[in-house]
Design a protein around this motif. Sequence first.
Motif, PDB file in Angstrom:
ATOM      1  N   VAL A 161       6.259  -5.542  -1.588  1.00 39.57           N
ATOM      2  CA  VAL A 161       6.170  -6.913  -1.696  1.00 39.57           C
ATOM      3  C   VAL A 161       4.385  -6.858  -1.156  1.00 39.57           C
ATOM      4  O   VAL A 161       3.691  -6.811  -1.935  1.00 39.57           O
ATOM      5  CB  VAL A 161       6.545  -7.580  -0.644  1.00 39.57           C
ATOM      6  N   PRO A 162       4.714  -5.708  -0.140  1.00 43.09           N
ATOM      7  CA  PRO A 162       3.284  -5.641   0.022  1.00 43.09           C
ATOM      8  C   PRO A 162       2.446  -4.887  -0.447  1.00 43.09           C
ATOM      9  O   PRO A 162       1.292  -5.361  -1.335  1.00 43.09           O
ATOM     10  CB  PRO A 162       3.023  -4.677   1.411  1.00 43.09           C
ATOM     11  N   ALA A 163       2.800  -4.184  -1.715  1.00 39.77           N
ATOM     12  CA  ALA A 163       1.989  -2.763  -2.122  1.00 39.77           C
ATOM     13  C   ALA A 163       1.744  -3.366  -3.661  1.00 39.77           C
ATOM     14  O   ALA A 163       0.924  -4.212  -4.208  1.00 39.77           O
ATOM     15  CB  ALA A 163       2.880  -2.241  -3.297  1.00 39.77           C
ATOM     16  N   VAL A 164       2.699  -4.631  -3.902  1.00 39.86           N
ATOM     17  CA  VAL A 164       2.689  -5.127  -5.513  1.00 39.86           C
ATOM     18  C   VAL A 164       1.187  -6.984  -4.681  1.00 39.86           C
ATOM     19  O   VAL A 164       0.078  -6.843  -5.337  1.00 39.86           O
ATOM     20  CB  VAL A 164       2.896  -6.828  -5.737  1.00 39.86           C
ATOM     21  N   SER A 165       0.892  -6.567  -3.778  1.00 41.95           N
ATOM     22  CA  SER A 165       0.406  -7.959  -3.321  1.00 41.95           C
ATOM     23  C   SER A 165      -1.215  -7.735  -3.048  1.00 41.95           C
ATOM     24  O   SER A 165      -1.808  -7.928  -3.691  1.00 41.95           O
ATOM     25  CB  SER A 165       0.468  -9.005  -1.891  1.00 41.95           C
ATOM     26  N   PHE A 166      -1.176  -6.462  -2.414  1.00 44.65           N
ATOM     27  CA  PHE A 166      -2.199  -5.442  -2.396  1.00 44.65           C
ATOM     28  C   PHE A 166      -2.918  -5.098  -3.535  1.00 44.65           C
ATOM     29  O   PHE A 166      -4.235  -5.303  -4.100  1.00 44.65           O
ATOM     30  CB  PHE A 166      -1.182  -3.768  -1.760  1.00 44.65           C
ATOM     31  N   TYR A 167      -1.850  -4.822  -4.147  1.00 43.54           N
ATOM     32  CA  TYR A 167      -2.982  -4.185  -5.852  1.00 43.54           C
ATOM     33  C   TYR A 167      -3.212  -5.027  -6.719  1.00 43.54           C
ATOM     34  O   TYR A 167      -4.297  -5.268  -7.409  1.00 43.54           O
ATOM     35  CB  TYR A 167      -1.417  -3.185  -6.855  1.00 43.54           C
ATOM     36  N   THR A 168      -2.489  -6.482  -6.748  1.00 42.88           N
ATOM     37  CA  THR A 168      -2.578  -7.521  -7.571  1.00 42.88           C
ATOM     38  C   THR A 168      -4.002  -8.051  -6.699  1.00 42.88           C
ATOM     39  O   THR A 168      -5.101  -8.591  -7.299  1.00 42.88           O
ATOM     40  CB  THR A 168      -1.852  -9.090  -7.174  1.00 42.88           C
ATOM     41  N   THR A 218       7.842   5.239  -5.170  1.00 44.74           N
ATOM     42  CA  THR A 218       6.705   6.063  -5.866  1.00 44.74           C
ATOM     43  C   THR A 218       5.961   4.828  -6.649  1.00 44.74           C
ATOM     44  O   THR A 218       4.754   5.028  -6.392  1.00 44.74           O
ATOM     45  CB  THR A 218       7.696   6.661  -6.708  1.00 44.74           C
ATOM     46  N   PHE A 219       6.507   3.738  -7.216  1.00 39.71           N
ATOM     47  CA  PHE A 219       5.645   2.269  -7.422  1.00 39.71           C
ATOM     48  C   PHE A 219       5.490   2.211  -6.402  1.00 39.71           C
ATOM     49  O   PHE A 219       4.238   1.597  -7.030  1.00 39.71           O
ATOM     50  CB  PHE A 219       6.761   1.327  -8.471  1.00 39.71           C
ATOM     51  N   SER A 220       4.986   1.849  -5.498  1.00 39.96           N
ATOM     52  CA  SER A 220       4.578   1.118  -4.699  1.00 39.96           C
ATOM     53  C   SER A 220       3.802   1.898  -4.527  1.00 39.96           C
ATOM     54  O   SER A 220       2.232   1.839  -3.545  1.00 39.96           O
ATOM     55  CB  SER A 220       5.228   1.022  -3.223  1.00 39.96           C
ATOM     56  N   VAL A 226      -3.739   3.235  -6.674  1.00 34.66           N
ATOM     57  CA  VAL A 226      -5.050   2.289  -7.656  1.00 34.66           C
ATOM     58  C   VAL A 226      -5.828   1.097  -7.038  1.00 34.66           C
ATOM     59  O   VAL A 226      -6.162   1.079  -7.285  1.00 34.66           O
ATOM     60  CB  VAL A 226      -3.469   1.456  -8.611  1.00 34.66           C
ATOM     61  N   GLY A 227      -4.705   0.089  -5.802  1.00 32.26           N
ATOM     62  CA  GLY A 227      -5.697  -0.911  -5.557  1.00 32.26           C
ATOM     63  C   GLY A 227      -6.518  -0.452  -4.874  1.00 32.26           C
ATOM     64  O   GLY A 227      -7.394  -0.983  -4.625  1.00 32.26           O
ATOM     65  N   ALA A 228      -6.087   0.307  -3.837  1.00 33.10           N
ATOM     66  CA  ALA A 228      -7.519   1.365  -2.573  1.00 33.10           C
ATOM     67  C   ALA A 228      -8.437   1.725  -3.804  1.00 33.10           C
ATOM     68  O   ALA A 228      -9.603   1.325  -3.488  1.00 33.10           O
ATOM     69  CB  ALA A 228      -6.698   1.965  -2.460  1.00 33.10           C
TER      70      ALA A 228
END
Lengths: 244, 304
Positions: A161-168, A218-220, A226-228
């Motif tokens: 969940v944080p990874a999806v928010s971070f990337y978006t 892995t996905f996260s 990529v987000g960073a």
Amino acid sequence: MLWSVLYKEFLELKSDKGAIARLALQSIVYGLFFPTVMYLQLVGVLPMEIGDVVLTEAEKVTIVKHSLETFGPLLLPFFVSVMASLLVIPSIVQETESRTLERLLSLPLSWRNILFGKFLFYFAISLACAYIIVSIYFLLSSAIVEAFQPPDLGTYLLVLVPAVSFYTVSAGLFVSARARSVRSANVLGGFLTVGLFLLVFFLSWFAGVEPGRDIIVTFSLVLFVVGAKLIYLTAKVNPEKLLT
Amino acid sequence: MSNDMLILERVFKNYGKVTALSGLNLRVKEGEILGLVGPNGAGKTTTLKILSALLKPDSGIVIVDDIDVQTDPFNAKKLLGYLPDIPLLYESFTLFDTLKMYARVWSLQFDKMTALRALDEYGLEPLWNRQVRTLSKGQKQRLSLICALLHKPRILLLDEPFAGLDIESRQFIRNKIEQLANDAGKTIVVSSHDLADVEKLCTRIALIVKGRVAYYGTEDEIRTKVLGKVFKIVLAKIPSNLEGLTNCTKEYSVAADTVTFTLGEGQSPNQVLKYFIARDCPIRAFEPLGLEEMLLEIIKREES
């Protein structure tokens, strides 16, 4: 200085009457959506059978349980991304168009202050919306089917969940800082965020991917990296280019 | 130490292939109100944006009260209050929230009383809880000026402060600017197309043409330096024969009911007045060439 940008974003959200209520309501609807559809199928309000196939009650329960345990968790990142992208994509380009960014940059705020202030604010709001969505989903799902076994919940909630928010949020800011208009930001930003998660959802669904711990991690990780990179590239933007 | 508050030396700035500033030199003294005038695209706004650290020059030196703007923009900005050409406020904010945001950025102690006092000075106190979008343009410009002054800067950079304002708001802003220079001793740079306001307000004028300062000084200094002693005389009727006028003027030109003339060494405007009185020509007006006409003349010369 970061705090002043956070405060400004807060004032902007606060000044938009009903925005917080709309965000919460929308998150609740997304959280309710899939479990409600499954429940209505289970009780026979919505059809579950296709063609001449007739399912027994036990088979229906198995299908609903399996859908809530795998299909739903694959779909949730899409909803999380929708909420985050709606907020973040216009955030810079709107200020570029209205030239309020020029006024901010004339104050003792650097472009990085403004960017990271916006990032923190939208990341926090996106996370709040995301947790509303996933909490409702998992609570409702466990109420609908007995012995509901979601994917590794800790990893799902604390990593994916944080990874999806971070990337978006990162991708939204990346596009927003480069777009010439809100419309073009929405088109490209929508593709890089919501569009991407929709594609990932369909691909994993067709490929029969089970949202296990390894896949989630892995996905996260990919999303975080990529987000960073995207936020790093946005920080490198020459603010002069944002002054119209 | 000089009392120059603002120094720009050999400043160049290009936007891609377009040259905005081409070696601009300018100095502004403490407590002075300097008017930046010139045609569109001359480089006035670019000059103000470079001074306020919004833009970086391609080369050159920019100093604000002994602080190099390029190396220390943060501290330079503390000395500056920048008023953009349009108010650039957050339309959904209330007036109080707008001031609170600025106070937070400048780390100022701020409460409702402070906000009301600041708004009261500009006639906006009853509107403190209204959204910015409900204000008139003049009210927004006043609020924008309060925001620019909130941290008590020593220097004010005002880009077209009178653009699109009605007479009342215009006069209000002009009086405030005068008050800020005379009572608070602030150094002020005003860019404006409204030459009547510049004429009334500014102690000196810098005429910018094609990215550099073509002329700098008081209105009279520029007029004398550039055009010599130029006057215009408006007559009820232009005599058919102006024979002998060249004896008391260096050169003259006639357009409609106006004779514009330049005086040479040792010549006086009285001689010209006597010339027309002797020919029984009723004189409707007699004055030095106005700032607008003078600048048009200079721009014409510079551009050719």
